[in-house]
Design a protein around this motif. Structure first.
Motif, PDB file in Angstrom:
ATOM      1  N   ARG A 180     -46.846  -7.922 -23.485  1.00 47.45           N
ATOM      2  CA  ARG A 180     -46.069  -6.765 -23.027  1.00 47.45           C
ATOM      3  C   ARG A 180     -45.486  -5.958 -24.175  1.00 47.45           C
ATOM      4  N   HIS A 181     -46.191  -5.965 -25.287  1.00 47.90           N
ATOM      5  CA  HIS A 181     -45.788  -5.113 -26.402  1.00 47.90           C
ATOM      6  C   HIS A 181     -46.531  -3.777 -26.371  1.00 47.90           C
ATOM      7  N   ALA A 182     -47.472  -3.617 -25.475  1.00 48.66           N
ATOM      8  CA  ALA A 182     -48.260  -2.387 -25.398  1.00 48.66           C
ATOM      9  C   ALA A 182     -48.668  -2.149 -23.953  1.00 48.66           C
ATOM     10  N   ALA A 183     -48.753  -0.886 -23.570  1.00 46.59           N
ATOM     11  CA  ALA A 183     -49.107  -0.519 -22.195  1.00 46.59           C
ATOM     12  C   ALA A 183     -50.507   0.088 -22.149  1.00 46.59           C
ATOM     13  N   GLY A 184     -51.127   0.022 -20.980  1.00 50.43           N
ATOM     14  CA  GLY A 184     -52.431   0.635 -20.779  1.00 50.43           C
ATOM     15  C   GLY A 184     -53.567  -0.036 -21.506  1.00 50.43           C
ATOM     16  N   VAL A 185     -53.378  -1.294 -21.894  1.00 43.32           N
ATOM     17  CA  VAL A 185     -54.404  -1.982 -22.680  1.00 43.32           C
ATOM     18  C   VAL A 185     -55.633  -2.282 -21.839  1.00 43.32           C
ATOM     19  N   ALA A 186     -55.449  -2.696 -20.588  1.00 46.26           N
ATOM     20  CA  ALA A 186     -56.587  -3.070 -19.750  1.00 46.26           C
ATOM     21  C   ALA A 186     -57.544  -1.896 -19.552  1.00 46.26           C
ATOM     22  N   GLY A 187     -57.013  -0.726 -19.322  1.00 47.49           N
ATOM     23  CA  GLY A 187     -57.872   0.443 -19.156  1.00 47.49           C
ATOM     24  C   GLY A 187     -58.623   0.792 -20.423  1.00 47.49           C
ATOM     25  N   TRP A 188     -57.943   0.641 -21.569  1.00 52.21           N
ATOM     26  CA  TRP A 188     -58.593   0.922 -22.854  1.00 52.21           C
ATOM     27  C   TRP A 188     -59.737  -0.045 -23.107  1.00 52.21           C
ATOM     28  N   VAL A 189     -59.500  -1.333 -22.856  1.00 53.15           N
ATOM     29  CA  VAL A 189     -60.537  -2.340 -23.073  1.00 53.15           C
ATOM     30  C   VAL A 189     -61.703  -2.123 -22.107  1.00 53.15           C
ATOM     31  N   ALA A 190     -61.399  -1.781 -20.851  1.00 53.52           N
ATOM     32  CA  ALA A 190     -62.459  -1.555 -19.866  1.00 53.52           C
ATOM     33  C   ALA A 190     -63.334  -0.364 -20.256  1.00 53.52           C
ATOM     34  N   ASP A 191     -62.728   0.688 -20.765  1.00 56.44           N
ATOM     35  CA  ASP A 191     -63.505   1.850 -21.198  1.00 56.44           C
ATOM     36  C   ASP A 191     -64.420   1.494 -22.373  1.00 56.44           C
ATOM     37  N   LEU A 192     -63.899   0.692 -23.299  1.00 62.24           N
ATOM     38  CA  LEU A 192     -64.727   0.288 -24.434  1.00 62.24           C
ATOM     39  C   LEU A 192     -65.872  -0.616 -23.995  1.00 62.24           C
ATOM     40  N   LEU A 193     -65.624  -1.477 -23.027  1.00 58.23           N
ATOM     41  CA  LEU A 193     -66.667  -2.377 -22.534  1.00 58.23           C
ATOM     42  C   LEU A 193     -67.848  -1.595 -21.980  1.00 58.23           C
ATOM     43  N   ALA A 194     -67.567  -0.434 -21.433  1.00 56.51           N
ATOM     44  CA  ALA A 194     -68.638   0.389 -20.867  1.00 56.51           C
ATOM     45  C   ALA A 194     -69.355   1.224 -21.917  1.00 56.51           C
ATOM     46  N   SER A 195     -68.755   1.389 -23.106  1.00 55.18           N
ATOM     47  CA  SER A 195     -69.352   2.299 -24.089  1.00 55.18           C
ATOM     48  C   SER A 195     -69.720   1.642 -25.418  1.00 55.18           C
ATOM     49  N   GLU A 196     -69.197   0.450 -25.714  1.00 55.18           N
ATOM     50  CA  GLU A 196     -69.438  -0.214 -27.000  1.00 55.18           C
ATOM     51  C   GLU A 196     -70.921  -0.574 -27.155  1.00 55.18           C
ATOM     52  N   PRO A 197     -71.556  -0.164 -28.253  1.00 59.99           N
ATOM     53  CA  PRO A 197     -72.994  -0.447 -28.423  1.00 59.99           C
ATOM     54  C   PRO A 197     -73.291  -1.857 -28.914  1.00 59.99           C
ATOM     55  N   ASP A 198     -72.369  -2.501 -29.622  1.00 59.38           N
ATOM     56  CA  ASP A 198     -72.645  -3.815 -30.188  1.00 59.38           C
ATOM     57  C   ASP A 198     -72.406  -4.907 -29.147  1.00 59.38           C
ATOM     58  N   THR A 199     -73.411  -5.755 -28.948  1.00 55.91           N
ATOM     59  CA  THR A 199     -73.329  -6.769 -27.895  1.00 55.91           C
ATOM     60  C   THR A 199     -72.228  -7.780 -28.163  1.00 55.91           C
ATOM     61  N   ARG A 200     -72.066  -8.180 -29.405  1.00 55.34           N
ATOM     62  CA  ARG A 200     -71.067  -9.206 -29.694  1.00 55.34           C
ATOM     63  C   ARG A 200     -69.653  -8.671 -29.544  1.00 55.34           C
ATOM     64  N   VAL A 201     -69.454  -7.423 -29.861  1.00 53.56           N
ATOM     65  CA  VAL A 201     -68.139  -6.822 -29.613  1.00 53.56           C
ATOM     66  C   VAL A 201     -67.904  -6.701 -28.115  1.00 53.56           C
ATOM     67  N   ARG A 202     -68.958  -6.398 -27.368  1.00 51.51           N
ATOM     68  CA  ARG A 202     -68.814  -6.328 -25.905  1.00 51.51           C
ATOM     69  C   ARG A 202     -68.458  -7.688 -25.320  1.00 51.51           C
ATOM     70  N   LEU A 203     -68.984  -8.768 -25.884  1.00 53.87           N
ATOM     71  CA  LEU A 203     -68.600 -10.103 -25.415  1.00 53.87           C
ATOM     72  C   LEU A 203     -67.115 -10.357 -25.665  1.00 53.87           C
ATOM     73  N   THR A 204     -66.611  -9.916 -26.811  1.00 51.98           N
ATOM     74  CA  THR A 204     -65.176 -10.028 -27.090  1.00 51.98           C
ATOM     75  C   THR A 204     -64.375  -9.193 -26.102  1.00 51.98           C
ATOM     76  N   LEU A 205     -64.834  -7.990 -25.854  1.00 49.18           N
ATOM     77  CA  LEU A 205     -64.156  -7.118 -24.886  1.00 49.18           C
ATOM     78  C   LEU A 205     -64.127  -7.763 -23.495  1.00 49.18           C
ATOM     79  N   PHE A 206     -65.250  -8.351 -23.090  1.00 49.30           N
ATOM     80  CA  PHE A 206     -65.317  -9.014 -21.784  1.00 49.30           C
ATOM     81  C   PHE A 206     -64.316 -10.155 -21.717  1.00 49.30           C
ATOM     82  N   ALA A 207     -64.308 -11.013 -22.751  1.00 51.74           N
ATOM     83  CA  ALA A 207     -63.420 -12.170 -22.738  1.00 51.74           C
ATOM     84  C   ALA A 207     -61.958 -11.748 -22.709  1.00 51.74           C
ATOM     85  N   GLU A 208     -61.602 -10.741 -23.483  1.00 49.52           N
ATOM     86  CA  GLU A 208     -60.203 -10.303 -23.514  1.00 49.52           C
ATOM     87  C   GLU A 208     -59.807  -9.607 -22.212  1.00 49.52           C
ATOM     88  N   LEU A 209     -60.699  -8.773 -21.687  1.00 48.04           N
ATOM     89  CA  LEU A 209     -60.379  -8.084 -20.430  1.00 48.04           C
ATOM     90  C   LEU A 209     -60.224  -9.074 -19.288  1.00 48.04           C
TER      91      LEU A 209
END
Length: 450
Positions: A180-209
């Protein structure tokens, strides 16, 4: 690059000998600090191991730890080799991602690290990717400026070219969001998951989201499987070994990891698979289906990466794991040393789950000491059951079952367990079968350890 005179100015004027660390007086701290800036990587590793082992022992912070911070900060900004590891050390001294209230020297250390917020922002744009990734961890430790850190890192993500650093940024921002030190994080991560080209970064995005409260339950098993398939479709070169040896814990861990990754073309997926599986939390059915899919794959690296998530799942959550244990047991016949080693560790951790009792005893089954199951003996001779207790049970095992696989492992490593202790354990095979125990086991009444 800063010269040694400037880098260590004032280091010897501090009364280190009057301070203490985990193992006594801290008189050797100046030598350790100098070692962190040594051009020899072996010397740096020895100094780093000693810092973590004594000056910052198990996360503790002492007066000498706090006094070392200004000199560690100079090394962080010196541009010398190994600076990234020193940044990680300072981030850990500053409390890392600990969100509770700190007291005493730990609170002083966090204040000193947080006061360097602009310095960490500058290092986040360093030429060296390892330094940039470590600076992200340092910003993550600045909990009192969590909102500022999250905003800076979100802006930095768009400029970062290295996938590993982008993944570190995602993990840091998600952690600040969960705290709770930052707001709107889930939406930011979800947007990146849909646009990030690197598969391994997308796996990190999936796990964190998947662990963010705002997105809980929204991500599916099929989406995880698709991402993992895409990750394993990409091949690379095995990591390059460091090429030196030190008699340290850090060195032993590094060399062990280098040996495990020696034949791998997708070594980075090991930690990512763990993160993805663990991100499903209490959704046990989906976690079980995910590890089962990986354990049944033809690709040995998938099976390898599924081992530890399987163990964590079975030890942490109630469920039916006999099928998973059987799949893990089959890996003991693998030609890959690391896969066999992990399979043994998993089966050992699963305990009784790795060998469910049979519905009935075979007519001619015998225990290690030659007795029928359920009989008793008072013999104390080596190789015989001791005490008036029921003899260990033995039964035929299905080919590929955990029990037969574990016995295959015992045949491969006859010196692994003491012959004298074998009398207390069952031989998981039957006489005359393909898995008949070797002479060393038969003569001593041996079998597998309890």
């Amino acid at each position: 690059m800063i010269d040694d005179t400037t880098l260590f100015a004032g280091l010897d004027t501090i009364p280190w000998g009057r301070m203490r660390h985990a193992y006594g007086r801290a008189g050797e701290v100046p030598a350790l600090i100098r070692g962190l800036a040594d051009p020899d990587p072996a010397a740096r590793e020895e100094a780093l191991d000693a810092m973590y082992g004594a000056v910052h022992h198990q996360g503790d912070v002492y007066r000498c730890t706090v006094e070392a911070i200004p000199f560690l900060l100079r090394i962080c900004g010196s541009g010398r080799a190994g600076a990234g590891q020193v940044v990680e050390l300072v981030a850990s001294i500053g409390g890392g991602d600990h969100d509770g209230r700190l007291k005493g020297p730990a609170a002083q250390a966090r204040d000193l690290v947080t006061a360097q917020f602009p310095f960490w922002c500058a290092l986040a744009a360093d030429d060296e990717p390892a330094v940039r990734a470590a600076a992200v961890k340092a910003l993550r430790a600045c909990r009192s400026r969590g909102s500022d850190a999250a905003s800076f890192l979100r802006a930095r993500y768009a400029e970062e070219a290295d996938p590993a650093v982008r993944a570190a940024i995602v993990a840091a921002v998600a952690d600040l969001g969960r705290a709770r030190h930052a707001a709107g994080v889930a939406g930011w991560v979800a947007d990146l998951l849909a646009s990030e080209p690197d598969t391994r970064v997308r796996l990190t995005l999936f796990a964190e989201l998947n662990t963010l409260p705002a997105a809980a339950g929204r991500l599916t098993l099929d989406a995880a499987l698709d991402l993992l398939d895409a990750g394993y479709a990409e091949h690379g070169e095995p990591p390059t070994p460091a090429g030196f040896h030190t008699a340290t814990l850090i060195g032993a861990v590094r060399e062990r990891q280098e040996a495990a990754d020696r034949l791998r073309s997708r070594a980075a997926l090991d930690t990512l698979v763990r993160a993805v599986v663990n991100s499903f939390g209490d959704r046990v059915a989906e976690r079980t289906a995910l590890v089962t899919h990986l354990l049944a794959a033809d690709d040995w690296e998938r099976r390898l990466d599924a081992m530890y998530p399987t163990l964590h799942l079975a030890q942490g959550w109630r469920g039916s794991y006999q099928d998973v244990a059987a799949l893990a047991g089959r890996q003991l016949a693998s030609p890959h040393d690391e896969l066999r080693r992990r399979a043994v560790r998993v089966l050992d951790g699963l305990g009784s789950l790795a060998a469910p009792p049979p519905t009935r005893w075979p007519r001619r089954s015998r225990t290690a000491c030659g007795k029928r199951p359920g009989t008793t003996t008072t013999s104390r001779r080596p190789g015989r059951c001791a005490g008036r207790t029921a003899c260990p049970r033995s039964a035929r095992s299905r080919p590929g079952s955990p029990s037969s696989a574990m016995f295959a492992y015992s045949r491969s490593w006859p010196g692994r367990w003491s012959r004298r202790r074998c009398h207390a354990t069952p031989v998981i095979c039957s006489p005359g079968s393909a898995n008949e125990p070797p002479s060393w086991c038969r003569s001593s009444g041996g079998g597998l350890p309890a």
